[in-house]
Scaffold this active site. Structure first.
Site, mmCIF file in Angstrom:
data_model
loop_
_atom_site.group_PDB
_atom_site.id
_atom_site.type_symbol
_atom_site.label_atom_id
_atom_site.label_comp_id
_atom_site.label_asym_id
_atom_site.label_seq_id
_atom_site.Cartn_x
_atom_site.Cartn_y
_atom_site.Cartn_z
ATOM 1 C CG ASN A 119 5.608 29.583 58.775
ATOM 2 O OD1 ASN A 119 5.937 28.978 59.246
ATOM 3 N ND2 ASN A 119 4.094 30.485 59.831
ATOM 4 C CG HIS A 165 0.703 17.450 8.349
ATOM 5 N ND1 HIS A 165 -0.327 17.272 9.054
ATOM 6 C CD2 HIS A 165 1.000 18.026 8.057
ATOM 7 C CE1 HIS A 165 -0.674 18.281 8.991
ATOM 8 N NE2 HIS A 165 0.117 18.372 8.283
ATOM 9 C CB SER A 286 16.763 -7.738 23.186
ATOM 10 O OG SER A 286 15.559 -8.484 24.059
ATOM 11 C CE LYS A 292 14.596 -5.094 19.173
ATOM 12 N NZ LYS A 292 13.316 -4.801 20.571
ATOM 13 C CG ASN A 294 16.394 -2.685 22.891
ATOM 14 O OD1 ASN A 294 16.107 -2.713 21.183
ATOM 15 N ND2 ASN A 294 15.884 -3.624 23.309
ATOM 16 C CD GLU A 299 12.709 2.478 24.349
ATOM 17 O OE1 GLU A 299 12.158 2.213 24.140
ATOM 18 O OE2 GLU A 299 13.872 2.160 23.896
#
Ligand code: ARG
Length: 469
Positions: A119, A165, A286, A292, A294, A299
């Protein structure tokens, strides 16, 4: 171990009071060796310090200590070289090492656990381990800050839209935006350093929960292991995982900061923004759409923040109902912690690597400051300097913006007469305030985006990181 030879029941290290062998299903369910083997170095480090102290206190002989030290070194070497056979029936890293030691050196090995419980041992291991991990994380964070410092230095003077915003708000220096991230990661370093102060406490000596009657010298062990403090209450000590939770929170916040950065990189590398081009080496294609490219790295870094938050929530939930003191539930701290550490370290490293191979399109950024009336606040501030109350100045500037929208022109395209129709306070010096450069450089408050302020901040960061501009 002469004792265990005529034992009828369990052959576990703890098997004395048992009359039957453990079920295979119990062994599989309770074992932690498949992940806590990671603690081997720190477990051995703690055991070596413990044994030295036992010898100094006369609880084992100097010869026994020596053979323990040698045996543990050999075992560590075997583990490092991948030659050690971990056994699930021995549950965890502590018992795997202890039984290998006893098999190797005999009775001296059986004396190592004197005055110690798993412990307090596991608590010590986690603290020793996390102390090193905090140092590694600090270095990775400093490397990432250095990367932002390089980018900020390289692009000093480049102007881009600042957003609120997600709408164009006021022009800022790209370097100011980049240094915002350096500031976040700087706070992460401070937070980790603070957390490390509470990690850096010796827990060994709490024994199972109540301390021990054997004459241990905790001060000696603390000194040897470099702990500036010794835990105070033995019950709190073995029940405590606050330091793991705190570390998880620090990790989670780092990953969250990385995730916010990643979100911007994903947006900025889109055709819509085209503010950055991430190097081909750090993008993927892709399988269907040939055109593409990416941004999979940002991400995934963004995606993994969910996983690190999950680790924190997982252990918070595990801890919340635990009575004092040690409960086996505490073993559930390790997998989330290890996973969070691996995730955050990998994310920090690859983000810095990718940023070093990212091109910032400063012309695109500059162009994006046009056409959004981004210096309307400067027009209002100009009127404030001519002693118009701010609320009225805001109204005048707003009406001028509306007029420009009608005419389809920029603020600076209006003639002085046209402007003065809205307020006679406006003079020919207004045009300086309406340029984005003028706007940026007027924001001279401490921490503002005026170029000299950004240079000050950058120099301070470079100095703190020990890098030459
Ligand atoms: N594997 C255990 C853990 O991670 C070690 C401590 C076990 N202690 C016990 N009394 N079973 O917490």
């Amino acid at each position: 171990m002469s004792d265990s030879q005529h034992k009828p029941g369990s052959d576990k290290l703890w098997g004395g009071r048992f009359s039957e062998q453990a079920a295979a299903s119990l062994e599989a369910f309770t074992a932690s060796i498949q992940y806590d083997f990671r603690l081997y170095h720190h477990d051995i480090m703690g055991s070596k310090a413990h044994a030295r102290m036992l010898a100094q206190q006369g609880l084992i002989t100097p010869e026994e200590n020596e053979s323990i030290q040698r045996g543990l070194d050999e075992i560590e070497e075997e583990i490092r070289a991948g030659r050690f056979q971990f056994r699930q029936d021995l549950e965890d890293i502590h018992m795997n090492i202890e039984s290998a030691l006893t098999a190797r050196i005999g009775e001296a090995g059986a004396r190592l656990h004197t005055g110690r419980s798993r412990n307090d041992q596991i608590n010590l291991d986690m603290r020793l381990f996390l102390r090193d991990e905090c140092a590694t994380l600090d270095q990775l964070l400093a490397d990432l800050q250095a990367c932002f410092a390089r980018l900020a230095r390289k692009h000093l003077g480049a102007i881009m839209p600042g957003y609120t915003h997600m709408q164009r708000a006021q022009p800022v220096l790209l370097s100011h935006h980049l240094l915002a991230y350096a500031a976040m990661f700087g706070r992460d370093r401070e937070r980790l350093a603070d957390c490390a102060r509470r990690i850096n406490v010796l827990s060994l000596g709490a024994a199972a929960l109540a301390g021990t009657g054997l004459p241990l010298d905790r001060t000696q062990v603390a000194k040897e292991l470099g702990f500036p403090k010794i835990s105070e209450n033995s019950m709190d000590t073995v029940a405590d995982r606050d330091f793991v939770l705190e570390t998880l929170f620090c990790l989670d916040l780092i990953q969250l900061h990385l995730s916010r950065l990643s979100e911007e990189l994903v947006l900025w590398s889109s055709k819509e923004f085209a503010f950055v081009r991430i190097g081909d080496r750090y993008c993927t294609g892709s399988s269907l759409m040939p055109q593409k490219k990416n941004p999979d790295i940002p991400e995934l870094v963004r995606g993994k923040s969910g996983r690190v938050t999950g680790a924190l929530i997982s252990l918070l939930t595990t801890m919340k109902g635990l009575p004092l003191t040690y409960n086996r539930d505490l073993q559930e701290d390790k997998e989330p912690l290890f996973d969070a550490l691996d995730t955050v370290k990998a994310s920090l490293a690859i983000t810095a690597e990718m940023l070093d191979d990212t091109v910032f399109d400063v012309d695109r950024m500059r162009a994006a400051t046009e056409g959004g009336f981004m210096t309307a606040t400067d027009l209002a501030d100009y009127l404030v300097k001519k002693n118009l109350p701010f609320r009225q100045a805001h109204g005048v500037a707003g009406r001028i913006v509306a007029r420009c929208q009608e005419l389809g022109c920029e603020l600076a395209d209006l003639s002085l007469e046209e402007m003065r129709a809205f307020s006679p306070l406006i003079g020919s010096d207004v045009y300086e305030s309406l340029s984005v450069e003028g706007s940026v450089n007027s924001r001279t408050t401490l921490g503002g985006t005026a170029q000299f302020r950004v240079e000050e901040a950058l120099s301070a960061l470079e100095q703190q990181l020990g890098i030459q501009p």
